[in-house]
Scaffold this active site. Sequence first.
Site, PDB file in Angstrom:
ATOM      1  N   ASN A 165       0.909  -1.434  -0.041  1.00 36.38           N
ATOM      2  CA  ASN A 165       0.018   0.138   0.305  1.00 36.38           C
ATOM      3  C   ASN A 165       0.915   1.625   0.020  1.00 36.38           C
ATOM      4  O   ASN A 165       2.349   0.895   0.136  1.00 36.38           O
ATOM      5  CB  ASN A 165      -1.095   0.142   0.596  1.00 36.38           C
ATOM      6  CG  ASN A 165      -0.078  -0.065   2.367  1.00 36.38           C
ATOM      7  OD1 ASN A 165       0.716   0.979   2.346  1.00 36.38           O
ATOM      8  ND2 ASN A 165      -1.078  -1.116   3.283  1.00 36.38           N
ATOM      9  N   LYS A 166       0.481   2.387  -0.070  1.00 39.03           N
ATOM     10  CA  LYS A 166       0.639   3.936  -0.367  1.00 39.03           C
ATOM     11  C   LYS A 166       2.484   4.130   1.329  1.00 39.03           C
ATOM     12  O   LYS A 166       3.330   4.376   1.060  1.00 39.03           O
ATOM     13  CB  LYS A 166      -0.073   4.587  -0.108  1.00 39.03           C
ATOM     14  CG  LYS A 166       0.767   6.145  -0.630  1.00 39.03           C
ATOM     15  CD  LYS A 166      -0.071   7.766  -0.632  1.00 39.03           C
ATOM     16  CE  LYS A 166       0.228   8.899  -0.388  1.00 39.03           C
ATOM     17  NZ  LYS A 166       0.032   9.086   0.811  1.00 39.03           N
ATOM     18  N   LYS A 167       1.309   3.492   2.310  1.00 40.38           N
ATOM     19  CA  LYS A 167       1.886   3.662   3.643  1.00 40.38           C
ATOM     20  C   LYS A 167       3.317   3.322   3.680  1.00 40.38           C
ATOM     21  O   LYS A 167       4.556   3.314   3.513  1.00 40.38           O
ATOM     22  CB  LYS A 167       1.245   3.574   5.203  1.00 40.38           C
ATOM     23  CG  LYS A 167       2.043   3.514   6.238  1.00 40.38           C
ATOM     24  CD  LYS A 167       1.770   3.539   7.234  1.00 40.38           C
ATOM     25  CE  LYS A 167       2.508   4.463   8.067  1.00 40.38           C
ATOM     26  NZ  LYS A 167       1.255   3.334   9.646  1.00 40.38           N
ATOM     27  N   GLU A 168       2.360   1.636   3.173  1.00 39.11           N
ATOM     28  CA  GLU A 168       4.183   1.115   2.762  1.00 39.11           C
ATOM     29  C   GLU A 168       6.224   0.745   1.986  1.00 39.11           C
ATOM     30  O   GLU A 168       6.612   0.701   1.822  1.00 39.11           O
ATOM     31  CB  GLU A 168       4.097  -1.062   2.785  1.00 39.11           C
ATOM     32  CG  GLU A 168       2.557  -1.675   3.901  1.00 39.11           C
ATOM     33  CD  GLU A 168       2.081  -2.872   3.066  1.00 39.11           C
ATOM     34  OE1 GLU A 168       1.635  -3.340   4.444  1.00 39.11           O
ATOM     35  OE2 GLU A 168       1.754  -2.918   2.229  1.00 39.11           O
ATOM     36  N   ASP A 208      -5.180  -7.989   2.031  1.00 35.76           N
ATOM     37  CA  ASP A 208      -5.083  -9.874   1.235  1.00 35.76           C
ATOM     38  C   ASP A 208      -5.851  -9.866   0.419  1.00 35.76           C
ATOM     39  O   ASP A 208      -5.372 -11.369  -0.038  1.00 35.76           O
ATOM     40  CB  ASP A 208      -5.394 -10.351   2.752  1.00 35.76           C
ATOM     41  CG  ASP A 208      -4.938 -10.145   4.429  1.00 35.76           C
ATOM     42  OD1 ASP A 208      -3.245  -9.745   3.737  1.00 35.76           O
ATOM     43  OD2 ASP A 208      -5.297 -10.307   5.837  1.00 35.76           O
TER      44      ASP A 208
END
Length: 347
Positions: free
Chosen positions: A205-208, A291
């Site tokens: 995701n964006k944060k990761e 997931d």
Amino acid sequence: MSSLKEIIGKFKNKNILVIGDIILDQHVKGSVSRISPEAPVPVVLQEGHPSYAPGGAANVANNLRTLGAQVALVGRVGADAESGILLSELRKKKISTRAVFTDESVPTILKTRIVAHQQQVVRLDREKILPVSGQKVYKKILSFIHNNINVFDAVIISDYGKGMINAPLLEEVCCLAKAKKKIITVDPKDDHFGYYREVTAITPNKKETENAIRNLLITQPDWRDLSLNTDRLSNLDDVAKAGEQLIKYLRLESLVITLGENGMCLFEHGKKAVHIHTRAKEVFDVTGAGDTVISVFTLSLSAGASKLQSADLANYAAGVVVGKMGTATVTREELLHAIHEEKTEHT
């Protein structure tokens, strides 16, 4: 090229191997009518009994099974009561647990979410992060994968950073899967990005992605030589630049960066990035949406879909699950309905 409907129809013939951190999700529901006199916190009056659901890699397996695929789950649980609850839940859902091994050095990972009036009040996590390298469990895991890799159409690595996925394990699994020409996808942990070189796809995701770039800027001298010198993805241009550098640096076939309400971006080696707009109608809970994305993306690839078709189907599926409360899955019927509904709206 097959239609999305035809691809979904092929899901039931696929067999997927899921390797990762297995978690038991516990949900406790109640109501709040007062603040505690002991501390400025709400007092939740529990209603009924706790409910349980497979979480982490087990939720990936549950998503795949709900879509009709055959699934084998590889991981570890503790020697405790929670492991019995989790294994029972998995068997009810017809998910193979023959490669879920007991590790007495760690407890079964438990995430307890307390919900009052449709709002999560607090989450309590119980875990002990220890790598599996060198343990008896590690040898059992590798033995199972070596002996059974031929029967699987794809391998999903579900990395929650809880100790199951480490560099030696991933290197051996990827070498074996590549030799057998298997699809390998990874739902990544941001500080493990360096482990995932040359896989079929990763789905951060964006944060990761921001955290991974920050980590690479600090730890990898060759990354610092690239033109990307910020870890802030403020707009789609920033996301595009980051994706292009990550796919090049990690030598990936493809990369899917999920962007919440802004949909997702697909990057393929040698191709221009594609932005896919979100299809979510309402967002109640994003728990487990990642997931669902990797499950549908991988299953679609194994069914012969292109990477763009696979990302498109994953985006439809994510739009369905965020409209549900708790750790949720999507069925083939729901996925078909979401596609049909959108097409109807645009005719």
